[in-house]
Design a protein around this motif. Structure first.
Motif, PDB file in Angstrom:
ATOM      1  N   GLU A  82      -8.116 -30.906  39.676  1.00  0.00           N
ATOM      2  CA  GLU A  82      -7.863 -29.467  39.519  1.00  0.00           C
ATOM      3  C   GLU A  82      -8.553 -28.908  38.280  1.00  0.00           C
ATOM      4  O   GLU A  82      -9.071 -27.787  38.287  1.00  0.00           O
ATOM      5  N   GLN A  83      -8.576 -29.685  37.215  1.00  0.00           N
ATOM      6  CA  GLN A  83      -9.187 -29.224  35.969  1.00  0.00           C
ATOM      7  C   GLN A  83     -10.678 -28.965  36.151  1.00  0.00           C
ATOM      8  O   GLN A  83     -11.218 -27.980  35.647  1.00  0.00           O
ATOM      9  N   VAL A  84     -11.348 -29.832  36.887  1.00  0.00           N
ATOM     10  CA  VAL A  84     -12.784 -29.664  37.130  1.00  0.00           C
ATOM     11  C   VAL A  84     -13.034 -28.421  37.978  1.00  0.00           C
ATOM     12  O   VAL A  84     -13.926 -27.617  37.677  1.00  0.00           O
ATOM     13  N   ILE A  85     -12.239 -28.239  39.036  1.00  0.00           N
ATOM     14  CA  ILE A  85     -12.421 -27.083  39.913  1.00  0.00           C
ATOM     15  C   ILE A  85     -12.235 -25.782  39.139  1.00  0.00           C
ATOM     16  O   ILE A  85     -13.032 -24.840  39.253  1.00  0.00           O
ATOM     17  N   GLN A  86     -11.186 -25.713  38.339  1.00  0.00           N
ATOM     18  CA  GLN A  86     -10.933 -24.501  37.551  1.00  0.00           C
ATOM     19  C   GLN A  86     -12.063 -24.267  36.548  1.00  0.00           C
ATOM     20  O   GLN A  86     -12.469 -23.121  36.312  1.00  0.00           O
ATOM     21  N   SER A  87     -12.593 -25.327  35.976  1.00  0.00           N
ATOM     22  CA  SER A  87     -13.687 -25.187  35.015  1.00  0.00           C
ATOM     23  C   SER A  87     -14.951 -24.669  35.692  1.00  0.00           C
ATOM     24  O   SER A  87     -15.677 -23.842  35.129  1.00  0.00           O
ATOM     25  N   VAL A  88     -15.231 -25.159  36.903  1.00  0.00           N
ATOM     26  CA  VAL A  88     -16.385 -24.660  37.654  1.00  0.00           C
ATOM     27  C   VAL A  88     -16.251 -23.160  37.893  1.00  0.00           C
ATOM     28  O   VAL A  88     -17.192 -22.390  37.691  1.00  0.00           O
ATOM     29  N   LEU A  89     -15.070 -22.732  38.307  1.00  0.00           N
ATOM     30  CA  LEU A  89     -14.836 -21.306  38.550  1.00  0.00           C
ATOM     31  C   LEU A  89     -14.987 -20.498  37.270  1.00  0.00           C
ATOM     32  O   LEU A  89     -15.472 -19.359  37.282  1.00  0.00           O
TER      33      LEU A  89
END
Length: 393
Positions: free
Chosen positions: A368-375
């Motif tokens: 989840e942390q990676v996905i939020q960072s990409v966004l």
């Protein structure tokens, strides 16, 4: 009234046309106080290319005779640094590289080679050098390596300043076409690492003195670090949050300049509309300062000046999301929880987590942390409030 330079990315042309330029030259002194090799990331259409064009005009040895005219009325005119007009500028523009499903690694390397070759050809022509660009070198790394050895042999007093625009665009293009190829491309010792390793060597040798690269997201920084582990990422540094994009104060001043006939109350209402629909991006947990996407602001104000009303489409098509590319990034390695994150974001729910500084999708788990960072890096999420432990999107 000065022209609104919507879509213009050449600093010299903007000044020549007497168009509006929101002064960002005060950051040049601050940049020189930092390490000489820098990365700076912002979402698309935020003004990165224009900033690199300004860097070129300020530092180029061949533009010294134009300094007074180009920077008249700007901060740096009265506050120049010691490095003004003291470098040979070598520019690489990777912003136009795109890919599709049919491109393999060899094809991508061929296109990357072409962009590197073009940058060196332009350097040759600009400074009247005779490096043999027509000779076909095996890889982009060999091409730039041979060129830098050639330049060193000339024994010029001035060094090279390398400026790279959209250093990560070729990987973004690969993601749009084939995410699996992207992962394969970054595995092992690829041509990208080798290219930057040659630049690193030239910095060590004293041929290249400064390096500045822009991009959207740190998708390849981890993959490059084995070949280029000397650069500092100032993307979220509080000193540079407003180096690109418009602040609240700059946006209000812009409204006042282009719509002087409007009352103070009407100008404030226009600003409130911009804030309501475009909001401000916050790029550092350590700074409360917000910035607006400069393209969106110019899009809105240009329509208002020309037609006396806001644009019918508030979202400029040039800034519209590339959902195919985004989808490929978010679904890398077959993760499924990205849907919950997108649902929460669309519904306006707050998200919590740490921003990932670098993405190495070949190794890291996609959580989840990676996905939020990409966004966050692509401009779909922003930091809401300061928290030393977590980021509230």
């Amino acid at each position: 009234m000065r022209k609104i330079p919507y879509g213009q990315i050449n600093f010299e042309e903007i000044i020549k046309d007497n168009a509006i330029y929101v002064d960002k030259t005060m950051y040049l002194k601050k940049l020189e106080e930092y390490p000489k090799t820098l990365f700076y990331l912002r979402p698309g259409r935020f003004g990165k290319t224009l900033f690199t064009s300004m860097l070129d005009c300020y530092y180029a040895v061949d533009k010294a005779d134009k300094f007074d005219k180009l920077f008249d009325g700007l901060y740096i005119k009265e506050n120049p640094t010691l490095n003004k007009n003291s470098y040979y500028i070598l520019k690489f523009d990777f912003s136009a590289i795109d890919s599709n499903d049919n491109w393999d690694i060899d094809k991508l390397m061929e296109v990357f080679y072409g962009k590197a070759e073009l940058g060196i050809k332009e350097f040759n022509a600009r400074y009247k050098l005779n490096f043999d660009v027509n000779k076909k070198y095996i890889t982009p790394a060999q091409l730039i390596g041979e060129f830098l050895v050639y330049f060193r042999s000339l024994e010029y007093k001035e060094k090279i300043y390398i400026i790279i625009d959209e250093y990560d665009n070729f990987t973004n293009g690969m993601l749009k076409g084939n995410a699996e190829q992207f992962l394969n491309m970054l595995s092992g010792e690829g041509f990208i690492k080798a290219f930057y390793a040659r630049i690193k060597q030239a910095i060590a040798d004293g041929v290249v003195e400064r390096f500045f690269a822009t991009g959207i997201a740190p998708l390849t920084l981890d993959s490059m670090t084995t070949g280029f582990n000397i650069a500092t990422d100032i993307t979220r540094d509080s000193d540079f949050v407003a180096m690109i994009g418009f602040t609240k104060e700059e946006t209000k001043a812009l409204i006042k300049e282009v719509l002087p006939e409007k009352s103070k109350e009407e100008q404030e209402e226009i600003y409130n509309t911009l804030e309501r629909y475009y909001d401000g991006y916050r790029f550092s947990e350590m700074s409360e300062k917000h910035t607006f996407n400069s393209t969106l602001v110019m899009h809105y104000l240009r329509n208002y000046v020309q037609k006396g009303m806001p644009p019918t489409e508030l979202l400029d098509i040039n800034v519209a999301a590339n959902f195919e590319k985004l989808g490929n990034i978010l679904t890398l390695k077959g993760n499924s929880f990205y849907y919950d994150i997108l649902t929460k974001a669309i519904q306006g729910e707050e998200l919590y987590g740490k921003i990932t500084n670098k993405f190495d999708f070949t190794a890291m788990p996609i959580d989840e942390q990676v996905i939020q960072s990409v966004l966050f890096y692509f401009g779909y999420l922003t930091i809401k409030e300061n928290d030393q432990l977590d980021v509230n999107y």
